[in-house]
Enzyme design. Structure first.
Site, short mmCIF file in Angstrom:
data_model
loop_
_atom_site.label_atom_id
_atom_site.label_comp_id
_atom_site.label_asym_id
_atom_site.label_seq_id
_atom_site.Cartn_x
_atom_site.Cartn_y
_atom_site.Cartn_z
N GLY A 183 0.82 -1.21 0.00
CA GLY A 183 0.00 0.00 0.00
C GLY A 183 0.85 1.25 0.00
N GLY A 185 -0.36 4.32 0.07
CA GLY A 185 -1.16 5.43 0.55
C GLY A 185 -0.45 6.17 1.67
N GLU A 190 4.25 6.83 5.06
CA GLU A 190 4.82 7.38 6.29
C GLU A 190 5.67 6.35 7.01
OE1 GLU A 190 1.41 10.70 7.57
OE2 GLU A 190 1.73 8.90 8.79
N GLY A 270 -5.38 0.10 3.07
CA GLY A 270 -6.71 0.61 3.40
C GLY A 270 -7.27 0.04 4.68
N ASP A 312 -14.43 7.33 10.85
CA ASP A 312 -13.85 6.49 9.80
C ASP A 312 -14.82 5.45 9.27
OD1 ASP A 312 -11.60 7.94 10.32
OD2 ASP A 312 -10.37 6.27 11.00
N HIS A 439 11.34 37.58 4.26
CA HIS A 439 12.48 37.01 3.55
C HIS A 439 13.61 36.70 4.53
CE1 HIS A 439 15.42 36.33 0.39
NE2 HIS A 439 16.24 37.16 1.02
#
Length: 473
Positions: A183, A185, A190, A270, A312, A439
């Site tokens: 996966g 995703g 991460e 998922g 969820d 800046h």
């Protein structure tokens, strides 16, 4: 025949909330504040997904990985850190220790509830207004379903050893030697990057053609390229797995082909809604093709019923702030039922905490959208920090009003908030250019994209705004 007698009711309440995660807690609070008698039902009361198996432990692992990575690349600044030793056991112990502290904090709000307002056990529907919880019958004027989600585990991995999900990965005693991540995703990337930076041999597999669920092809390609500097990503592939002693052999085919052996596999493809044992068929609700109740996203009401849904488990926006918002909407409307009122939803915002972070804000670019681009390879502050890579694409309507953006750039999580707030306030690219840009900062990197939008919408701006605004500055 005599009518069947209904079971005796053990508990009466106005609003029963099934699930004590982020959405459930928000729903219970919201309903109670609206004057309802509430009952919070959960089979474990183990803490929220975010605190226990989601946001916080993953960020703790990412923080350790970031420290290791910064030491590994310090030579570009003339700083030689020598050999970096990573104590995997100590890394994981810190993750669990601080994770447990976050969980304890999340549980405090539950502990503050009176015993009469919470019930431990598995809930299932007898009818739309009746629940059975381990033999006890609850009659509720309204019900909020907030049962969260669960890991998706393909059948090929059933019974295999060293198979991890986000619910088990933080419990390992030491770092894996090698890790296949199924996966690409947000969750998969991460953790893949974190483990890679901690010295684990990582390979990511996904059947799809994008990373981090990004819908903007250019930004997704940029992020893919940057992440592959650290670990391998195979997109557009199907995999097969077989166990060999304590290891797992993964073979893949499609856009690429190969075979490799791994000590561990992380399943991150998922998290489907967790409706197991709820007996939704007894509610009379209309369900979609995935078995999720059909609901109104502005009221969280399921059809015209007295049942609401949040978090969820509705498979809409699986992020914490949306779960909390949905819970509050669902809880308030459940308390006020049948006076159900729509609520304005916030601008969609999703962030993945890779390095660089990626984010999707607002709505994707349509065919007629004006698109402004900022490329970070020559951005001044980014070059100073050694993070000069990435891309931002901002979308606007024909009046220059911002509608969305996709980001894969340093400090992207902060850019994402700025753009989301601008969309909320219906600001134009010109209005943002009128704001002060100090800046040298990363924020100056937005100016190129904003000016592109102004050029496309034929908005003019003063010469003073051009001073010192080249992409490298």
């Amino acid at each position: 025949m005599p009518s069947q007698q209904k079971p005796e009711i053990d508990i009466e309440c106005d609003v029963a909330v099934i699930g004590a995660g982020t959405a459930g807690l928000a729903a219970e609070r919201s309903a109670r504040r609206a004057g309802a008698r509430t009952l919070l039902i959960d089979d474990r009361f183990a803490g929220t997904t975010c605190a226990s198996i989601g946001c916080m432990p993953s960020k703790l692992l990412i923080a350790a990985a970031k420290t290791a990575h910064s030491m590994g690349v310090s030579s570009q600044f003339g700083i030689h850190a020598g050999n970096v030793t990573i104590d995997g056991k100590a890394v994981m112990e810190r993750v669990r220790t601080l994770r447990d502290a976050f969980v304890a904090s999340a549980l405090e709000s539950i502990e503050d509830l009176p015993d009469s307002a919470k019930l431990k056990g598995l809930a299932k529907f007898i009818s739309a207004d009746r629940l059975a919880v381990d033999g006890r019958i609850i009659h509720a004027r309204c019900v909020v379903i907030a049962t969260g989600s669960r890991p998706s585990i393909p059948k090929m991995f059933d019974g295999m050893k060293n198979i991890l999900t986000n619910e088990t990965v933080f419990e390992i005693d030491k770092l894996p030697f090698s890790l296949a991540v199924v996966g690409a995703g947000p969750l998969g990337l991460e953790l893949a990057q974190a483990f890679s930076r901690l010295g684990v041999d990582v390979t990511v597999f996904d059947e799809g053609d994008t990373v981090s669920a990004l819908k903007d092809h250019d930004v997704a390609k940029s992020l893919h390229t940057l992440l592959e500097r650290e670990f391998t990503i195979h997109l557009g592939v199907k995999i097969n797995a077989s166990q060999s002693d304590e290891t797992t052999d993964i073979s893949w085919s499609g856009a690429s082909e190969g075979k490799k052996r791994f000590t561990h596999v992380l399943l991150a493809a998922g998290r489907p809604p967790n409706f197991g044992g709820l007996d939704l068929a007894n509610t009379g609700l209309e369900l979609d093709e995935h078995g999720t109740p059909v609901f109104d996203s502005q009221t969280m009401q399921c059809g015209k019923s007295s049942i609401f849904i949040a978090g969820d488990c509705d498979a809409a926006l699986p992020v914490l702030h949306e779960a909390s918002a949905e819970g509050a909407i669902a809880g308030n409307n459940a308390a006020c039922f049948p006076d159900v009122r729509p609520s304005k939803r916030s601008t969609p915002l999703a962030i993945t905490f890779t390095d660089p972070p990626s984010a999707s804000i607002g709505v994707p670019a349509g065919k007629n959208a004006n698109v402004g681009v900022s490329e970070f390879s020559d951005q001044g502050r980014a070059k100073v920090e050694g993070h000069n890579a990435g891309l931002i694409r901002i979308y606007a309507d024909n009046e220059g009003r911002l509608t969305g953006a996709t980001i894969a750039a340093p400090e992207g999580e902060h850019f994402a908030h700025m753009i989301a707030w601008a969309i909320e306030d219906r600001q134009t690219a010109m209005q943002l250019l009128d704001k002060p840009f100090y800046h040298p900062t990363y924020e100056e990197g937005l100016r190129s994209a904003l000016k592109h939008i102004c050029d496309q919408t034929r908005l003019s701006f003063g010469q003073d705004r051009d001073a010192g605004s080249s992409p490298g500055v």
